[in-house]
Design an enzyme around this catalytic site. Structure first.
Site, mmCIF file in Angstrom:
data_model
loop_
_atom_site.group_PDB
_atom_site.id
_atom_site.type_symbol
_atom_site.label_atom_id
_atom_site.label_comp_id
_atom_site.label_asym_id
_atom_site.label_seq_id
_atom_site.Cartn_x
_atom_site.Cartn_y
_atom_site.Cartn_z
ATOM 1 N N HIS A 51 -10.588 -12.782 -9.404
ATOM 2 C CA HIS A 51 -12.018 -12.720 -9.085
ATOM 3 C C HIS A 51 -12.828 -13.691 -9.935
ATOM 4 C CE1 HIS A 51 -10.465 -9.411 -6.900
ATOM 5 N NE2 HIS A 51 -10.403 -8.586 -7.923
ATOM 6 N N HIS A 52 -12.303 -14.912 -10.018
ATOM 7 C CA HIS A 52 -12.956 -15.982 -10.778
ATOM 8 C C HIS A 52 -13.264 -17.162 -9.857
ATOM 9 C CE1 HIS A 52 -10.626 -14.414 -14.573
ATOM 10 N NE2 HIS A 52 -11.601 -13.603 -14.198
ATOM 11 N N GLN A 53 -13.888 -16.890 -8.728
ATOM 12 C CA GLN A 53 -14.151 -17.959 -7.763
ATOM 13 C C GLN A 53 -15.175 -18.953 -8.315
ATOM 14 O OE1 GLN A 53 -14.552 -14.629 -6.821
ATOM 15 N NE2 GLN A 53 -12.645 -14.340 -5.704
ATOM 16 N N ASP A 61 -9.870 -20.429 -7.473
ATOM 17 C CA ASP A 61 -9.797 -19.073 -8.013
ATOM 18 C C ASP A 61 -8.518 -18.986 -8.843
ATOM 19 O OD1 ASP A 61 -10.298 -16.417 -8.543
ATOM 20 O OD2 ASP A 61 -9.825 -15.694 -6.537
ATOM 21 N N HIS A 62 -8.508 -18.049 -9.765
ATOM 22 C CA HIS A 62 -7.306 -17.819 -10.558
ATOM 23 C C HIS A 62 -6.414 -16.823 -9.828
ATOM 24 C CE1 HIS A 62 -9.665 -19.124 -14.370
ATOM 25 N NE2 HIS A 62 -8.883 -20.099 -13.968
#
Length: 546
Positions: free
Chosen positions: A470-472, A293-294
Site C-alpha cells: 500500500h505504497h502507491q 507500488d511495493h
C-alpha cells in the site's frame, strides 16, 4: 461566489501539512477539501485500530486492482484513507524517510531542489522526535515520531540474528545511517496515532484564514483558458457546488485520485480522454503512468510462547490488554504495525539496499467480513518487499464520472529482475530466522512452509499470495521529460495555477514506507508555493474586495 486564495484538494498525508504551511501566512486564505468525514473515532486514534479500518466502508476508498494475469487473475485490495488525515489515519504508522540516495536520484532526474541535502531541512522541521533533535533529526516540529513503547525479546533476537549474518546495525534508520537492521519508529504520540491531520491541522483549525470542509468530493478542476480557477464539488446529497481559487488549486488527493482528477479535468493522455468523452485541455501522456507500488510477500513462523504476543490479543486476555491501554496508553494496542526492519541488498549490483524485511512478534489474518483474527498459536510474522521495483503500471479512467473508481493495473511480477530480487528476499528471511539466537525461538515455518524450496516454487507462492504494501506512487511524476506531469516546483506542465503535491509526484518510490516522505512533500510544497507567490487573478481580486 466562494473564493479562497488556495484550494487544497485532499486532507491527507500531504494535504494537511500543505494547508498548515500556507495558512501560516495570515494574509493567505486556504480551503482544505476532504471527500470523507472527520476522523475523531476511538479506533482511528488507537494504533491497533488499523485492523478495524482496513475494510471500513466510510473512511476508506476500498480500491481494487484490475485482474492481474501474472497473479492468477487475482484482484488486489488497495485500502486508502478517506477522512481527515487520509491514509495517515489508517496506516501502520511506520515512519521511514527513505535512503538519501532516493532523493539524490530524484534530483538527478531533472528535479533541482529535491536532493537529500535539499529535503533534509523539511524532514527536520516537520518532526518532533522523542529522542530530541540533532543534525539529522527534528525535535520541535508538529509530527510526533516515537520508538516502540514495548520491545519484545524476539525483536531483539531478530536484530541479533541479522547482525550474525553480517547486516550492520542502525540505531536510527531516519538518521545518519539508513541501511542495516534496527527498531522502527512510528508516528505515535503518547500511545495514540498521530496522523497528518492531528499533527498539522487540528492544532490550528481555528485560524480565521483556514477553512476545512469534509464530505466534499471534487469532480474536476475548472479552467479559464489554461488557468485553473477553481473546482467543482459534489456533496453527499448530490448537490453540486463551484468554488473559486484566486491564486492556485493544489491536488493532494493521492496517487490514485490525483491523476483521476487531472484526467477528468481534461489533462492527460488525449486518446484516453476522448474515448470517455472528456474534452482535452492539454494532452499530457504521463498522467496515470509510472504507477509504482511495493509488492509485498508475507511469511509466518510458529514460535515459542515468549516470542509472540498473539496470546495477549486472544480470548479473555484481549480485554485485559484493552483495559491496560485505556488506563496507561501502553501495551500491544499502542504499537505500530511492525517492530524491526532490516534494509539489505537482494542484488549485489544495487548501490544501496533494495529490500526491506519487516518483523513483527505476532501473526493474524484478515477475513472477508472485515474481521481480523489473531492466530491462536504463538506466531512471528516477517514480510519483505523490493524497494525500487522496475515494473510500472497505470491508473486509467473507467468512465467520465468522478464517482466511478479508476482502473488500476500495477503489473506486479512482470519484470524478471523484480521476481529474482523478491525470491532472494524470501531466502534472506529464512536465513535470518534460522540464525542464532532467533533459531531457538522458531518452532516451525508455517508460511510458505519448508515444502516451498525451489525458485519456481517460491515464484508460484508469490503469485498466489503476494500483496501490496500500500505504497502507491509515481502517477503524476516530477521531471522535465515528455512523460513528466509536474515540474520541480510541482506545477502541472502545460497549464497555469495548478499543482500536484502528494506521493504521485515521486519519480520513483522511496526506500521504505512512503508516509514520511509524502508528508515532507506537503511541507516542502507549502514553502515553494509561498515563495512563488503568484498574484491573485484580477476578477477574483475584484470580487473578493466587493
Amino acid at each position: 461566489m466562494q473564493i479562497h486564495d488556495y484550494i487544497v484538494v485532499g486532507a491527507g498525508s500531504a494535504g494537511c501539512p500543505l494547508a498548515r504551511g500556507l495558512s501560516d501566512d495570515p494574509d493567505i486564505s486556504v480551503l482544505l477539501l476532504e471527500a470523507g468525514p472527520h476522523a475523531d473515532r476511538f479506533w482511528v486514534h488507537t494504533p491497533a485500530g488499523m485492523a478495524k479500518l482496513y475494510f471500513d466502508r466510510v473512511r476508506n476508498w476500498n480500491f481494487r486492482t484490475e485482474p492481474m494475469p501474472r497473479l492468477h487473475d487475482r484482484q488486489m485490495y488497495w485500502p486508502r484513507g478517506k477522512m481527515l488525515g487520509g491514509s495517515s489515519a489508517i496506516n501502520g504508522m511506520v515512519f521511514i524517510r527513505g535512503h538519501p540516495g532516493d532523493f539524490d536520484g530524484w534530483r538527478a532526474r531533472g528535479n533541482p531542489g529535491w536532493g537529500y541535502d535539499d529535503v533534509l531541512p523539511y524532514f527536520r522541521a516537520m518532526e518532533r522526535f522523542e529522542r530530541g533533535g540533532d543534525a539529522w533529526r527534528g525535535g520541535g516540529g508538529p509530527l510526533s515520531v516515537s520508538d516502540p513503547v514495548e520491545r519484545m525479546a524476539s525483536s531483539h533476537a531478530f536484530i541479533a540474528a541479522a547482525r550474525a549474518l553480517g547486516v550492520s546495525p542502525t540505531e536510527d534508520m531516519n538518521g545518519e545511517v539508513h541501511d542495516g537492521v534496527g527498531f522502527m519508529q512510528h508516528s505515535i504520540r503518547n500511545g495514540r496515532r498521530h496522523s497528518a491531520y492531528n499533527a498539522f491541522v487540528e492544532p490550528v483549525r481555528a485560524r480565521p484564514n483556514l477553512t476545512i470542509r469534509t464530505g466534499c468530493a471534487v469532480q474536476r478542476v475548472l479552467f479559464d483558458g489554461r488557468q485553473a480557477i477553481g473546482v467543482e464539488v459534489r456533496h453527499g446529497d448530490g448537490r453540486m457546488e463551484t468554488i473559486h481559487a484566486a491564486r492556485e488549486v493544489i491536488l493532494s488527493a493521492g496517487s490514485i485520485k490525483s491523476p483521476q482528477m487531472l484526467m477528468l479535468s481534461g489533462i492527460g493522455p488525449g486518446e484516453q480522454l476522448r474515448r470517455h468523452g472528456v474534452t482535452v485541455l492539454h494532452d499530457l501522456p504521463g498522467v496515470g503512468r509510472n504507477l509504482q507500488d511495493h509488492f509485498y510477500v508475507h511469511t509466518a513462523f510458529r514460535a515459542t510462547a515468549d516470542s509472540s504476543y498473539n496470546a495477549r490479543l486472544s480470548g479473555w486476555r484481549k480485554f485485559r490488554e484493552g483495559l491496560r491501554y485505556l488506563a496507561t496508553r501502553k501495551g500491544c494496542l499502542a504499537l505500530g504495525s511492525s517492530q524491526v526492519a532490516a534494509f539489505v541488498k537482494g542484488k549485489a549490483e544495487e548501490p544501496y539496499a533494495d529490500l526491506q524485511i519487516s518483523f513483527r512478534p505476532m501473526t493474524f489474518n484478515y477475513h472477508r467480513d472485515g474481521q481480523v483474527a489473531v492466530d491462536k498459536y504463538p506466531g512471528m510474522g516477517v514480510s519483505v518487499y523490493q524497494l525500487r521495483p522496475t515494473a510500472t503500471g497505470t491508473v486509467t479512467l473507467a468512465s467520465p464520472d468522478a464517482a466511478d473508481k479508476p482502473l488500476l493495473t500495477p503489473n506486479f511480477l512482470t519484470s524478471a529482475y523484480d521476481v529474482e530480487t523478491m525470491i532472494e528476499g524470501i531466502r534472506t528471511i529464512r536465513r535470518i530466522m534460522a540464525a542464532p539466537p532467533m533459531a531457538s525461538r522458531v518452532v516451525a515455518e508455517e508460511i510458505p512452509g519448508p515444502g516451498i524450496a525451489s525458485d519456481d516454487q517460491i515464484h508460484r507462492f508469490m503469485e498466489e499470495t503476494g500483496n501490496s504494501a500500500h505504497h502507491q506512487g509515481g502517477t503524476a511524476r516530477m521531471g522535465d521529460d515528455p512523460l513528466a506531469v509536474v515540474d520541480a516546483r510541482l506545477r502541472v506542465h502545460g497549464v497555469e495555477r495548478l499543482r500536484v503535491a502528494d506521493a504521485s509526484i515521486m519519480p520513483f518510490l522511496t526506500s521504505g514506507n512512503t508516509n514520511a516522505p509524502t508528508i515532507m512533500i506537503g511541507v516542502k510544497a507549502a514553502a515553494m508555493i509561498r515563495q512563488d507567490a503568484v498574484p491573485r487573478r484580477p476578477i477574483a481580486r475584484a470580487q473578493a474586495e466587493t
